[in-house]
Design an enzyme around this catalytic site. Structure first.
Site, PDB file in Angstrom:
ATOM      1  N   ASP A 164      -2.690   2.598  -1.743  1.00  0.00           N
ATOM      2  CA  ASP A 164      -1.671   1.640  -1.289  1.00  0.00           C
ATOM      3  C   ASP A 164      -1.097   2.001   0.082  1.00  0.00           C
ATOM      4  O   ASP A 164      -0.422   1.172   0.697  1.00  0.00           O
ATOM      5  CB  ASP A 164      -0.529   1.536  -2.317  1.00  0.00           C
ATOM      6  CG  ASP A 164      -0.955   0.761  -3.559  1.00  0.00           C
ATOM      7  OD1 ASP A 164      -2.031   0.136  -3.528  1.00  0.00           O
ATOM      8  OD2 ASP A 164      -0.227   0.796  -4.557  1.00  0.00           O
ATOM      9  N   ARG A 222     -11.142  -5.928  -9.367  1.00  0.00           N
ATOM     10  CA  ARG A 222     -10.072  -5.717 -10.353  1.00  0.00           C
ATOM     11  C   ARG A 222     -10.525  -6.017 -11.795  1.00  0.00           C
ATOM     12  O   ARG A 222      -9.963  -6.876 -12.482  1.00  0.00           O
ATOM     13  CB  ARG A 222      -8.826  -6.535 -10.018  1.00  0.00           C
ATOM     14  CG  ARG A 222      -8.433  -6.635  -8.573  1.00  0.00           C
ATOM     15  CD  ARG A 222      -7.737  -5.493  -7.945  1.00  0.00           C
ATOM     16  NE  ARG A 222      -6.643  -4.828  -8.517  1.00  0.00           N
ATOM     17  CZ  ARG A 222      -5.400  -4.787  -8.020  1.00  0.00           C
ATOM     18  NH1 ARG A 222      -5.105  -5.511  -6.974  1.00  0.00           N
ATOM     19  NH2 ARG A 222      -4.474  -4.034  -8.541  1.00  0.00           N
ATOM     20  N   LYS A 224       8.183  -0.793  -7.358  1.00  0.00           N
ATOM     21  CA  LYS A 224       7.669  -2.079  -7.861  1.00  0.00           C
ATOM     22  C   LYS A 224       6.714  -1.872  -9.035  1.00  0.00           C
ATOM     23  O   LYS A 224       6.873  -2.477 -10.092  1.00  0.00           O
ATOM     24  CB  LYS A 224       6.936  -2.831  -6.738  1.00  0.00           C
ATOM     25  CG  LYS A 224       6.128  -4.028  -7.240  1.00  0.00           C
ATOM     26  CD  LYS A 224       5.365  -4.721  -6.135  1.00  0.00           C
ATOM     27  CE  LYS A 224       4.013  -4.150  -5.830  1.00  0.00           C
ATOM     28  NZ  LYS A 224       2.891  -4.599  -6.658  1.00  0.00           N
ATOM     29  N   ASN A 225       5.713  -1.026  -8.840  1.00  0.00           N
ATOM     30  CA  ASN A 225       4.678  -0.903  -9.869  1.00  0.00           C
ATOM     31  C   ASN A 225       5.218  -0.317 -11.164  1.00  0.00           C
ATOM     32  O   ASN A 225       4.756  -0.669 -12.253  1.00  0.00           O
ATOM     33  CB  ASN A 225       3.496  -0.072  -9.351  1.00  0.00           C
ATOM     34  CG  ASN A 225       2.675  -0.858  -8.326  1.00  0.00           C
ATOM     35  OD1 ASN A 225       2.848  -2.075  -8.189  1.00  0.00           O
ATOM     36  ND2 ASN A 225       1.806  -0.163  -7.601  1.00  0.00           N
ATOM     37  N   CYS A 243      -3.383  -8.952  -5.393  1.00  0.00           N
ATOM     38  CA  CYS A 243      -4.017  -8.883  -4.074  1.00  0.00           C
ATOM     39  C   CYS A 243      -5.534  -8.978  -4.177  1.00  0.00           C
ATOM     40  O   CYS A 243      -6.126  -8.481  -5.129  1.00  0.00           O
ATOM     41  CB  CYS A 243      -3.646  -7.567  -3.400  1.00  0.00           C
ATOM     42  SG  CYS A 243      -1.977  -7.542  -2.754  1.00  0.00           S
ATOM     43  N   ARG A 293       6.160  -9.545  -1.808  1.00  0.00           N
ATOM     44  CA  ARG A 293       5.862  -9.096  -3.168  1.00  0.00           C
ATOM     45  C   ARG A 293       6.285  -7.633  -3.351  1.00  0.00           C
ATOM     46  O   ARG A 293       6.587  -7.214  -4.462  1.00  0.00           O
ATOM     47  CB  ARG A 293       4.357  -9.201  -3.468  1.00  0.00           C
ATOM     48  CG  ARG A 293       3.845 -10.621  -3.558  1.00  0.00           C
ATOM     49  CD  ARG A 293       2.372 -10.622  -3.941  1.00  0.00           C
ATOM     50  NE  ARG A 293       2.160  -9.747  -5.069  1.00  0.00           N
ATOM     51  CZ  ARG A 293       1.099  -8.968  -5.262  1.00  0.00           C
ATOM     52  NH1 ARG A 293       0.111  -8.986  -4.402  1.00  0.00           N
ATOM     53  NH2 ARG A 293       1.002  -8.195  -6.307  1.00  0.00           N
TER      54      ARG A 293
HETATM   55  C1  UD1 Z   1      -2.396  -0.120  -9.810  1.00  0.00           C
HETATM   56  C2  UD1 Z   1      -1.331  -0.559  -8.827  1.00  0.00           C
HETATM   57  C3  UD1 Z   1      -1.935  -0.772  -7.435  1.00  0.00           C
HETATM   58  C4  UD1 Z   1      -2.696   0.465  -6.991  1.00  0.00           C
HETATM   59  C5  UD1 Z   1      -3.712   0.884  -8.055  1.00  0.00           C
HETATM   60  C6  UD1 Z   1      -4.418   2.197  -7.728  1.00  0.00           C
HETATM   61  C7  UD1 Z   1       0.128  -1.851 -10.286  1.00  0.00           C
HETATM   62  C8  UD1 Z   1       0.692  -3.166 -10.626  1.00  0.00           C
HETATM   63  N1  UD1 Z   1      -0.765  -1.816  -9.294  1.00  0.00           N
HETATM   64  O1  UD1 Z   1      -3.313  -1.204  -9.917  1.00  0.00           O
HETATM   65  O2  UD1 Z   1      -0.862  -1.029  -6.529  1.00  0.00           O
HETATM   66  O3  UD1 Z   1      -3.397   0.191  -5.791  1.00  0.00           O
HETATM   67  O4  UD1 Z   1      -3.047   1.059  -9.321  1.00  0.00           O
HETATM   68  O5  UD1 Z   1      -3.500   3.210  -7.530  1.00  0.00           O
HETATM   69  O6  UD1 Z   1       0.510  -0.843 -10.861  1.00  0.00           O
HETATM   70  N2  UD1 Z   1     -11.174  -0.233 -12.645  1.00  0.00           N
HETATM   71  C9  UD1 Z   1     -12.311  -0.291 -13.415  1.00  0.00           C
HETATM   72  N3  UD1 Z   1     -12.212  -0.807 -14.679  1.00  0.00           N
HETATM   73  C10 UD1 Z   1     -11.039  -1.229 -15.207  1.00  0.00           C
HETATM   74  C11 UD1 Z   1      -9.863  -1.146 -14.417  1.00  0.00           C
HETATM   75  C12 UD1 Z   1      -9.965  -0.640 -13.133  1.00  0.00           C
HETATM   76  O7  UD1 Z   1     -13.379   0.071 -12.958  1.00  0.00           O
HETATM   77  O8  UD1 Z   1     -11.009  -1.680 -16.352  1.00  0.00           O
HETATM   78  C13 UD1 Z   1     -11.272   0.257 -11.254  1.00  0.00           C
HETATM   79  C14 UD1 Z   1     -10.879  -0.827 -10.254  1.00  0.00           C
HETATM   80  O9  UD1 Z   1     -11.970  -1.668  -9.965  1.00  0.00           O
HETATM   81  C15 UD1 Z   1     -10.459  -0.022  -9.063  1.00  0.00           C
HETATM   82  C16 UD1 Z   1      -9.904   1.258  -9.687  1.00  0.00           C
HETATM   83  O10 UD1 Z   1     -10.296   1.254 -11.051  1.00  0.00           O
HETATM   84  O11 UD1 Z   1     -11.601   0.285  -8.312  1.00  0.00           O
HETATM   85  C17 UD1 Z   1      -8.408   1.373  -9.624  1.00  0.00           C
HETATM   86  O12 UD1 Z   1      -7.832   0.349 -10.345  1.00  0.00           O
HETATM   87  P1  UD1 Z   1      -6.574   0.574 -11.277  1.00  0.00           P
HETATM   88  O13 UD1 Z   1      -6.165   2.012 -11.284  1.00  0.00           O
HETATM   89  O14 UD1 Z   1      -6.832  -0.078 -12.578  1.00  0.00           O
HETATM   90  O15 UD1 Z   1      -5.482  -0.249 -10.484  1.00  0.00           O
HETATM   91  P2  UD1 Z   1      -4.384  -1.213 -11.097  1.00  0.00           P
HETATM   92  O16 UD1 Z   1      -3.791  -0.613 -12.306  1.00  0.00           O
HETATM   93  O17 UD1 Z   1      -4.906  -2.588 -11.156  1.00  0.00           O
END
Ligand code: UD1
Length: 442
Positions: free
Chosen positions: A321, A134, A35-36, A129, A413
């Site tokens: 996850d 986020r 999915k991701n 979620c 989802r």
């Molecule tokens: C992606 C995956 C999700 C998975 C996550 C971590 C998708 C659609 N989703 O989410 O299923 O759980 O990776 O493996 O691919 N953070 C910051 N600043 C930012 C962005 C993120 O501090 O600008 C922090 C977030 O608060 C969180 C951590 O980084 O604590 C991980 O987030 P991130 O790796 O960005 O996850 P996603 O890409 O949203």
């Protein structure tokens, strides 16, 4: 257990899964495309005027939601079996609506390819979620370093490439956290930027490597994906491509955990073993026996399951996850287990539901002490997010009695017709469709 048990009191206003637990599973479970990865590859197709064909696409509500967003921007999208063909030739808009984007986090990743292609993008802050705050600071900071002016108004982030005929400029970018989404957003933006971008402290997840694979197939110049330093030399144009999405490591992990929890022999395929090494190591430490067979893995649990310690981390660490599904397994393992969630700040919402099924779990902040119990009991439970819903299904497969799992809008989802696939390997699980039930009663 009789069919009367299926009529146990539960809020029939909600669609739910009804599971009669304690059945051994046997056979083969096929793992769908990730999915991701698929969502990000769909976003990357925006970068070309030519068609991009994505094979091995999972049939999920999130994919449908992303397709709707792309179509609203002028892209062509159609399905041919499990392949999707995306046509960027007609892309005219750069401003997806909140109504469409709020459904999924990955919609925000469009800001990178949209600003790279149009010089401007306006994307609402993301949904998805409710597992933590986020933030998108790393995405915005990186685009800003590449010469985009970033502003935010009424929950919409605008990125506008300054000067240079609307083209972003490659540059070194250091991520404060190896965010998967920020790494992907910036790789897509850098693919069409002028000059070289170097991402330091980049995410190393397999989905990042998959994105690099597609971008390279489209003519991008990228080195180092899968390590913490990724170099992207921008090109003026990307062409179309034909590319297969990797197997979903989270779905594969969910199936392996379900097999361990129900003491079943299951063949899960296809699996890229290196994508799941942290999870496989924990399952083996708990007493599971896992062997490669063909493109997949066969799992059995000959003896007692022992508790263990799990700490979620960015890849190659234990994936956040799979933390909730794994906790369902730990709740019936012998002895104490310790779980620490380090990636998201609000990802222990499944604990309360597992407790209602009889699990002995104490939490302290983002850490949980799980004292294994011999058995869980079936009760009505709710999956409060996608992976929490998967955890409830696993707990239901194990439990004594009938478990009703609601929260299917989350489950669907990320898992395609999960109940049908589990039924095929011997689970007693069925979907009660509230809309249908209401219509029949009327
Ligand atoms: C992606 C995956 C999700 C998975 C996550 C971590 C998708 C659609 N989703 O989410 O299923 O759980 O990776 O493996 O691919 N953070 C910051 N600043 C930012 C962005 C993120 O501090 O600008 C922090 C977030 O608060 C969180 C951590 O980084 O604590 C991980 O987030 P991130 O790796 O960005 O996850 P996603 O890409 O949203």
């Amino acid at each position: 257990m009789t069919l009367a048990a299926l009529n146990a009191p539960v809020d029939l206003g909600k669609s739910h899964l009804c599971i009669i637990g304690q059945q051994r599973l046997e056979g083969e479970l096929h793992v769908n495309g990730a999915k991701n990865s698929a969502l990000t590859l769909m976003a990357a197709s925006v970068l070309s005027h030519e068609p991009v064909r994505l094979r091995n696409m999972p049939d999920l509500t999130d994919i449908g939601a992303m397709a709707q967003i792309l179509v609203s921007l002028g892209m062509g999208f159609h399905l041919e079996g499990s392949s999707a063909v995306l046509r960027g030739g007609g892309l005219t808009r750069h401003d997806p609506s909140y109504d469409l984007t709020r459904k999924l986090r990955a919609s925000f990743f469009l800001i990178g390819p949209l600003v790279a292609r149009h010089g401007v993008a306006k994307v609402p802050l993301p949904g998805g979620c409710r597992i933590g705050s986020r933030p998108v600071r790393e995405h915005s900071k990186g685009l800003q370093a590449m010469g985009a002016r970033i502003s935010m108004e009424s929950g919409v982030v605008s990125a506008e490439a300054q000067g240079n005929h609307g083209r972003l400029q490659g540059c070194p970018i250091h991520l404060d956290y190896p965010s998967v989404g920020a790494t992907e957003t910036l790789m897509m933006a850098a693919a069409l930027a002028e000059g070289e971008t170097v991402l330091h402290n980049a995410a190393q997840e397999p989905e990042v490597v998959d994105l690099a694979g597609l971008l390279k197939a489209m003519g991008a110049r990228i080195q180092g994906a899968g390590s913490s330093t990724i170099k992207i030399s921008g090109v003026k144009e990307l062409h179309g491509a034909d590319y297969a999405v990797i197997p979903d490591r989270v779905e594969a992990g969910t199936f392996l955990i379900a097999a361990a929890a129900t003491r079943s022999r299951l063949h899960v395929t296809p699996v890229e073993t290196s994508h799941l090494s942290a999870v496989l190591a924990k399952l083996e430490a708990m007493g599971c026996s896992i062997s490669p067979q063909g493109q997949g893995l066969t799992i059995t649990t000959p003896g007692q399951l022992r508790g263990c310690e799990v700490r979620t981390q960015p890849f190659p660490g234990f994936p956040t996850d799979l933390q909730a599904p794994f906790m369902a397994l730990l709740s019936i393992a012998q002895g104490d287990s310790f779980v620490t969630e380090t990636v998201f700040e609000n990802r222990l919402q499944h604990v309360a539901e597992l407790q209602r099924m009889g699990a002995q779990i104490r939490t302290n902040g983002n850490a949980a002490l799980v004292k294994g119990v011999p058995m869980l009991s079936g009760v009505p439970v709710t999956g409060t997010d996608l992976r929490a819903a998967a955890a409830m299904v696993i707990a239901g497969l194990v439990a004594d009695g009938v478990t009703h799992v609601s929260g299917l809008e989350h489950l669907d989802r990320g898992y395609t017709r999960l109940e049908e696939r589990l039924q095929a390997v011997g689970a007693r699980i069925s979907r009660i469709d509230a809309t249908r039930t209401a219509l029949l009663a009327a």
